[in-house]
Design an enzyme around this catalytic site. Structure first.
Site, PDB file in Angstrom:
ATOM      1  N   HIS A   1      -1.609  -8.985   2.035  1.00 62.18           N
ATOM      2  CA  HIS A   1      -1.565  -7.843   2.643  1.00 62.18           C
ATOM      3  C   HIS A   1      -3.233  -7.232   3.396  1.00 62.18           C
ATOM      4  O   HIS A   1      -3.278  -7.684   4.168  1.00 62.18           O
ATOM      5  CB  HIS A   1      -1.196  -6.663   1.576  1.00 62.18           C
ATOM      6  CG  HIS A   1      -0.844  -5.217   1.716  1.00 62.18           C
ATOM      7  ND1 HIS A   1      -0.530  -5.291   3.338  1.00 62.18           N
ATOM      8  CD2 HIS A   1      -0.602  -4.087   1.608  1.00 62.18           C
ATOM      9  CE1 HIS A   1       0.356  -3.947   3.563  1.00 62.18           C
ATOM     10  NE2 HIS A   1       0.181  -3.234   2.683  1.00 62.18           N
TER      11      HIS A   1
ATOM     12  N   SER B   1       0.916  -1.025  -0.150  1.00 62.23           N
ATOM     13  CA  SER B   1       0.325  -0.279  -0.252  1.00 62.23           C
ATOM     14  C   SER B   1       0.963   1.029  -0.093  1.00 62.23           C
ATOM     15  O   SER B   1       0.865   2.300  -1.068  1.00 62.23           O
ATOM     16  CB  SER B   1      -0.797  -0.071   1.260  1.00 62.23           C
ATOM     17  OG  SER B   1      -0.454   0.004   2.457  1.00 62.23           O
TER      18      SER B   1
ATOM     19  N   HIS C   1       5.515 -12.883   7.327  1.00 57.61           N
ATOM     20  CA  HIS C   1       6.345 -11.297   6.725  1.00 57.61           C
ATOM     21  C   HIS C   1       7.200 -11.671   6.117  1.00 57.61           C
ATOM     22  O   HIS C   1       7.790 -12.003   5.858  1.00 57.61           O
ATOM     23  CB  HIS C   1       6.184 -10.403   8.161  1.00 57.61           C
ATOM     24  CG  HIS C   1       5.885  -9.196   8.062  1.00 57.61           C
ATOM     25  ND1 HIS C   1       7.146  -8.203   7.310  1.00 57.61           N
ATOM     26  CD2 HIS C   1       4.766  -8.416   7.978  1.00 57.61           C
ATOM     27  CE1 HIS C   1       6.634  -6.896   7.064  1.00 57.61           C
ATOM     28  NE2 HIS C   1       5.560  -6.624   7.608  1.00 57.61           N
TER      29      HIS C   1
ATOM     30  N   ARG D   1       3.322  -5.285  17.041  1.00 55.78           N
ATOM     31  CA  ARG D   1       1.560  -4.424  17.104  1.00 55.78           C
ATOM     32  C   ARG D   1       0.591  -5.777  16.751  1.00 55.78           C
ATOM     33  O   ARG D   1      -0.517  -5.067  17.582  1.00 55.78           O
ATOM     34  CB  ARG D   1       1.516  -3.599  14.767  1.00 55.78           C
ATOM     35  CG  ARG D   1       2.696  -3.351  14.081  1.00 55.78           C
ATOM     36  CD  ARG D   1       2.455  -2.917  12.988  1.00 55.78           C
ATOM     37  NE  ARG D   1       2.657  -3.584  12.178  1.00 55.78           N
ATOM     38  CZ  ARG D   1       2.383  -4.274  10.815  1.00 55.78           C
ATOM     39  NH1 ARG D   1       2.291  -3.292  10.040  1.00 55.78           N
ATOM     40  NH2 ARG D   1       3.061  -5.486  10.483  1.00 55.78           N
TER      41      ARG D   1
END
Ligand code: HAX
Length: 441
Positions: free
Chosen positions: A271, A241, A318, A327
């Site tokens: 994503h 993004s 990832h 996170r």
């Protein structure tokens, strides 16, 4: 000019001049080497972008302008009575490069309140889509409809001086960020709440008002939105993004066009869409096993089944990270504080124990640990937001903060059109055979 615009200009002039000087002196220095595998396999590890807002370390995770998530939770201003950072503060930090004061954050809240008006034709455009349209598609279509408001596009059409690109980008970015919660909430209420829309509350902060417009008045949910909007905002420049927004912006497409392109990338299941896939996968697991509290053995068997069907385990793995995503940890801490006895949240924690050893045993999988998307859905379901197809829109509203702050820097730096070189298999074969081929231009 506004206070924040002035500060941005002062900072970007200084950093931009330093950058030019550095390039003049060191522009010929080599930074790393590129292997054939990197060319063929998603350009992993090739350094090819400058993104000021955040930096990702494979072991430690993300830092925003040098600050980790726990540091942001401590240092950024909070809502009255709250303990999670206000995303306005993170945006200020990413844009200006310094920690904001309480006043800076209040100023941003009121600027975004003032700029949040969404023209009627945007709502009419959303209404023209079948209600069954995926929320991310509705979101992107609405952003495109809003492009009529682009100052950048209008000023460019009149013949804008290159030196002013950053300013038009700044104005569009502020308007867009201010308006996104209204648009996203409209899509949510239209699709899931019979079009029973809720007017904005001019006294609330950006994320609190977003929660309010979606119909969630619980203070816990508002705190979750503040945390959510902060931790999803940025993940350095190479993710799909961020990179797409940057790439499209490099053609001087205005911030609306650039951000909409980035959101199309976020809508992919590898994503941002992974956040809906995680909850869908857990709901299917519960249904197939016939219990809301699957044991670790049952989870293990379900993971093996998922892999044997040639599918990915959503929320795990990832491209850069090689440890548990901080996170994920921040959301786990939130869960422990607000809903430790929630069975779905506990299932997420049991999955966290079951999945890494299985994925870690497959040689090809480079990172068996959870990413941001493994946890977010369970927290939302706790407060009643069960409509998981909407989750990526929440991610998108947050991601605007990082990618649009970066777009302001891109134009302030005067970065050129992005245009890497591509090659053909045939050329690679000839090169491997030792034929001295020219790579082309
Ligand atoms: N489950 C099963 N297989 C996995 C896997 C997972 N969670 N993660 C990686 N793999 C597989 C890959 O599909 C790849 O298989 P092939 O060689 O057969 O194609 C192999 O392991 C090597 O992949 P990798 O090098 O470890 O990882 P990549 O950099 O190629 O991909 C992904 C990173 C995030 C796309 C990947 O881990 C994945 O598909 N995860 C599940 C989807 C997901 O959670 N996406 C969200 C990521 C975070 C994010 O962007 N959020 O928005």
């Amino acid at each position: 000019m506004g206070i924040i615009k002035d500060r941005f200009k002062e900072k970007s002039d200084k950093v931009g001049a330093e950058m030019k000087e550095m390039l003049k002196e060191h522009g010929d220095k080599k930074i790393g080497e590129v292997t054939l595998a990197q060319v063929y396999q998603g350009m992993r590890g090739i350094t090819g972008l400058v993104t000021e807002t955040s930096l990702l370390d494979a072991q430690e995770g993300i830092r925003f302008r040098g600050y980790s998530i726990p540091e942001l939770q401590e240092k950024l201003p909070k809502a009255p009575g709250g303990s999670e950072p206000l995303p306005e503060g993170l945006f200020y930090l990413m844009l200006v490069g310094d920690l904001p004061t309480e006043d800076d954050v209040h100023h941003l809240t009121s600027v975004w309140q003032r700029r949040s008006h969404v023209p009627n034709h945007v709502f009419a455009t959303i209404e023209a889509l079948p209600a069954s349209t995926h929320p991310m598609t509705q979101f992107v279509v609405a952003i495109m409809a809003l492009q009529t408001e682009s100052e950048f596009a209008k000023r460019y059409a009149k013949g804008m001086n290159k030196k002013d690109y950053w300013e038009a980008t700044f104005d569009d970015s502020m308007d867009l960020i201010a308006r996104l919660p209204r648009i996203a909430a409209y899509i949510y209420r239209r699709k899931y709440k019979n079009g029973d829309h809720i007017q904005p509350n001019g006294l609330l902060d950006w994320a609190g008002n977003f929660a309010h417009m979606m119909g969630y008045e619980d203070e816990g949910f508002k705190e979750l939105m503040r945390l959510y909007m902060t931790i999803h905002a940025d993940h350095e420049g190479g993710n799909v993004s961020a990179h797409t927004t940057h790439l499209v912006g490099s053609a001087l497409s205005d911030p609306y066009l650039s951000f909409a392109a980035g959101m199309n990338g976020l809508a992919g299941p590898l994503h941002g869409l992974a956040n809906q896939e995680v909850i869908k996968w857990i709901f299917e697991l519960r249904e197939q096993i016939g219990t809301d509290s699957p044991t670790k053995e049952q989870i293990t068997a379900y993971v093996e089944k998922t892999l044997s069907e040639g599918k990915v385990v959503p929320g795990y793995g990832h491209a850069v990270l090689r440890k548990t995503d901080p996170r994920f940890t921040a959301q786990m801490e939130f869960g422990k504080k607000h809903m430790a006895d929630d069975t779905l949240v506990q299932t997420v924690w049991n999955i966290y124990e079951a999945v890494p050893p299985i994925l870690g045993s497959k040689a090809k999988i480079k990172n068996p640990w959870p990413n941001v998307d493994a946890h977010s859905g369970a927290l939302l379901v706790h407060y009643g937001m069960v409509e998981y197809e909407f989750y990526t829109v929440l991610f998108g509203v947050s991601r605007a903060l990082g990618v649009l702050a970066s777009l302001c820097w891109d134009r302030a730096f005067g970065f050129p059109l992005e245009r890497p070189k591509s090659i053909t298999n045939d050329l690679v074969k000839k090169w491997l055979e030792g034929k001295d081929e020219v790579w082309g231009d």
